[in-house]
Write a protein that holds these residues in place. Structure first.
Motif, PDB file in Angstrom:
ATOM      1  N   GLY A 176       0.751  -1.253  -0.011  1.00 44.59           N
ATOM      2  CA  GLY A 176      -0.262   0.300   0.497  1.00 44.59           C
ATOM      3  C   GLY A 176       0.693   1.171   0.092  1.00 44.59           C
ATOM      4  O   GLY A 176       1.652   1.533   1.123  1.00 44.59           O
ATOM      5  N   ASP A 177       0.094   2.228  -0.770  1.00 43.83           N
ATOM      6  CA  ASP A 177       1.126   3.564  -0.606  1.00 43.83           C
ATOM      7  C   ASP A 177       0.499   4.511   0.902  1.00 43.83           C
ATOM      8  O   ASP A 177      -1.105   4.913   0.539  1.00 43.83           O
ATOM      9  CB  ASP A 177       0.673   3.992  -2.072  1.00 43.83           C
ATOM     10  N   ARG A 178       1.273   4.675   0.898  1.00 41.79           N
ATOM     11  CA  ARG A 178       0.974   5.113   1.995  1.00 41.79           C
ATOM     12  C   ARG A 178      -0.171   6.607   2.348  1.00 41.79           C
ATOM     13  O   ARG A 178      -0.868   7.224   3.161  1.00 41.79           O
ATOM     14  CB  ARG A 178       1.889   5.817   3.871  1.00 41.79           C
ATOM     15  N   LYS A 179       0.026   7.320   1.271  1.00 45.69           N
ATOM     16  CA  LYS A 179      -0.029   8.625   1.131  1.00 45.69           C
ATOM     17  C   LYS A 179      -1.951   8.665   0.694  1.00 45.69           C
ATOM     18  O   LYS A 179      -2.514   9.321   0.180  1.00 45.69           O
ATOM     19  CB  LYS A 179       0.076   9.460  -0.392  1.00 45.69           C
ATOM     20  N   SER A 180      -1.808   7.208   0.188  1.00 42.29           N
ATOM     21  CA  SER A 180      -3.815   6.979  -0.125  1.00 42.29           C
ATOM     22  C   SER A 180      -4.656   6.692   0.925  1.00 42.29           C
ATOM     23  O   SER A 180      -5.918   6.442   0.633  1.00 42.29           O
ATOM     24  CB  SER A 180      -3.393   5.524  -1.330  1.00 42.29           C
ATOM     25  N   ILE A 181      -3.890   6.338   2.203  1.00 46.66           N
ATOM     26  CA  ILE A 181      -5.178   6.239   2.959  1.00 46.66           C
ATOM     27  C   ILE A 181      -5.662   7.921   4.145  1.00 46.66           C
ATOM     28  O   ILE A 181      -5.147   8.539   3.909  1.00 46.66           O
ATOM     29  CB  ILE A 181      -4.675   5.199   4.349  1.00 46.66           C
ATOM     30  N   PHE A 182      -6.365   7.526   4.786  1.00 45.76           N
ATOM     31  CA  PHE A 182      -7.085   8.789   5.496  1.00 45.76           C
ATOM     32  C   PHE A 182      -6.840   8.513   6.780  1.00 45.76           C
ATOM     33  O   PHE A 182      -6.081   7.217   6.949  1.00 45.76           O
ATOM     34  CB  PHE A 182      -9.143   8.591   4.812  1.00 45.76           C
ATOM     35  N   ASP A 183      -7.032   9.465   7.374  1.00 44.54           N
ATOM     36  CA  ASP A 183      -6.965   9.736   9.073  1.00 44.54           C
ATOM     37  C   ASP A 183      -7.826   8.087   8.849  1.00 44.54           C
ATOM     38  O   ASP A 183      -9.337   8.126   8.734  1.00 44.54           O
ATOM     39  CB  ASP A 183      -7.155  10.942   9.319  1.00 44.54           C
ATOM     40  N   ARG A 184      -7.336   7.405  10.183  1.00 44.85           N
ATOM     41  CA  ARG A 184      -7.907   6.233  11.005  1.00 44.85           C
ATOM     42  C   ARG A 184      -9.091   6.771  11.303  1.00 44.85           C
ATOM     43  O   ARG A 184      -9.519   8.055  12.116  1.00 44.85           O
ATOM     44  CB  ARG A 184      -7.445   5.444  12.251  1.00 44.85           C
ATOM     45  N   SER A 185     -10.201   5.886  11.100  1.00 42.20           N
ATOM     46  CA  SER A 185     -11.643   6.533  11.608  1.00 42.20           C
ATOM     47  C   SER A 185     -12.316   5.607  12.595  1.00 42.20           C
ATOM     48  O   SER A 185     -11.683   4.884  12.628  1.00 42.20           O
ATOM     49  CB  SER A 185     -13.396   6.196  10.739  1.00 42.20           C
ATOM     50  N   PRO A 186     -13.491   6.404  13.468  1.00 39.50           N
ATOM     51  CA  PRO A 186     -12.969   6.084  15.057  1.00 39.50           C
ATOM     52  C   PRO A 186     -13.629   4.581  15.136  1.00 39.50           C
ATOM     53  O   PRO A 186     -14.025   4.131  14.559  1.00 39.50           O
ATOM     54  CB  PRO A 186     -14.395   7.121  15.692  1.00 39.50           C
ATOM     55  N   ARG A 187     -12.990   4.201  16.380  1.00 39.61           N
ATOM     56  CA  ARG A 187     -13.264   2.837  16.786  1.00 39.61           C
ATOM     57  C   ARG A 187     -14.250   2.580  18.291  1.00 39.61           C
ATOM     58  O   ARG A 187     -14.017   3.675  18.644  1.00 39.61           O
ATOM     59  CB  ARG A 187     -12.291   1.943  17.041  1.00 39.61           C
ATOM     60  N   PRO A 188     -15.087   2.156  18.736  1.00 39.98           N
ATOM     61  CA  PRO A 188     -15.981   2.490  19.876  1.00 39.98           C
ATOM     62  C   PRO A 188     -15.015   1.453  21.090  1.00 39.98           C
ATOM     63  O   PRO A 188     -14.648   0.539  20.136  1.00 39.98           O
ATOM     64  CB  PRO A 188     -17.032   2.127  19.009  1.00 39.98           C
TER      65      PRO A 188
END
Length: 197
Positions: A176-188
């Motif tokens: 994976g290209d690290r530039k392609s990911i979003f900030d991590r979404s919340p985890r409950p």
């Protein structure tokens, strides 16, 4: 009781793992694909059924064909990934149970109940798809699971010779290209959706 995995291994598989949208120009070999399968097949399923039927889309021609079945936002993810796995399932998985689960006549449990077989095949192929992602990550690869595609079109294009097979979801695999990911979404937190009875 088995020893626990190290914190680094748990980070690799779960805590630091992400769903990727873009890929480095680095191939995934057939040997790596086979190694993923050799691990995923060991994951537990109901009565050891193995309903997953996986097409590993690797050639440019096959990628273009799969991308045509995908939503516009997923097309480049497929075309640029080294490989995309189509995780499908066989509605007639029960035909294989005499050798996969020889302890009893498990095949008879599913005969004459196609709706029950569809439900079992979908559930257990979903499990096998999750094992695929865990296996890929454990082997140092990244994943990009997707559901934005036309199942009917994929079934026709890739399972046309096996009309009892259906697609479940797809998952691109590579580096994976690290530039392609979003900030991590919340985890409950545990308490949000869990209870201990």
């Amino acid at each position: 009781m088995a020893d626990m995995l190290s914190a680094d291994a748990l980070d690799l598989i779960f805590r630091d793992a992400r769903s990727y949208n873009g890929w480095l120009d680095k191939p995934v070999s057939d040997e790596q694909i086979k190694a993923i399968y050799e691990l995923l097949k060991m994951g537990p399923t109901s009565a050891n059924m193995q309903p997953a039927r996986i097409v590993w889309v690797k050639s440019d021609e096959a990628k273009a064909k799969l991308a045509e079945c995908a939503s516009e936002g997923n097309r480049d993810k497929i075309k640029t990934a080294p490989v995309t796995a189509i995780i499908g399932y066989d509605i007639d998985f029960h035909e294989e149970l005499p050798w996969l689960f020889p302890h009893t006549d498990a095949k008879s449990w599913f005969e004459g109940d196609e709706e029950g077989r569809k439900e079992g095949a979908f559930r257990n192929s979903s499990l096998q798809g999750a094992y695929l992602m865990i296996a890929a990550r454990a082997l140092g690869l990244d994943c990009g699971p997707m559901s934005g595609f036309d199942n009917e079109a994929v079934d026709k294009a890739f399972f046309g010779d096996s009309p009892r097979h259906r697609s479940n979801f797809i998952c691109s695999i590579g580096y994976g290209d690290r530039k392609s990911i979003f900030d991590r979404s919340p985890r409950p937190d545990f308490e949000t959706f869990n209870s201990i009875a």
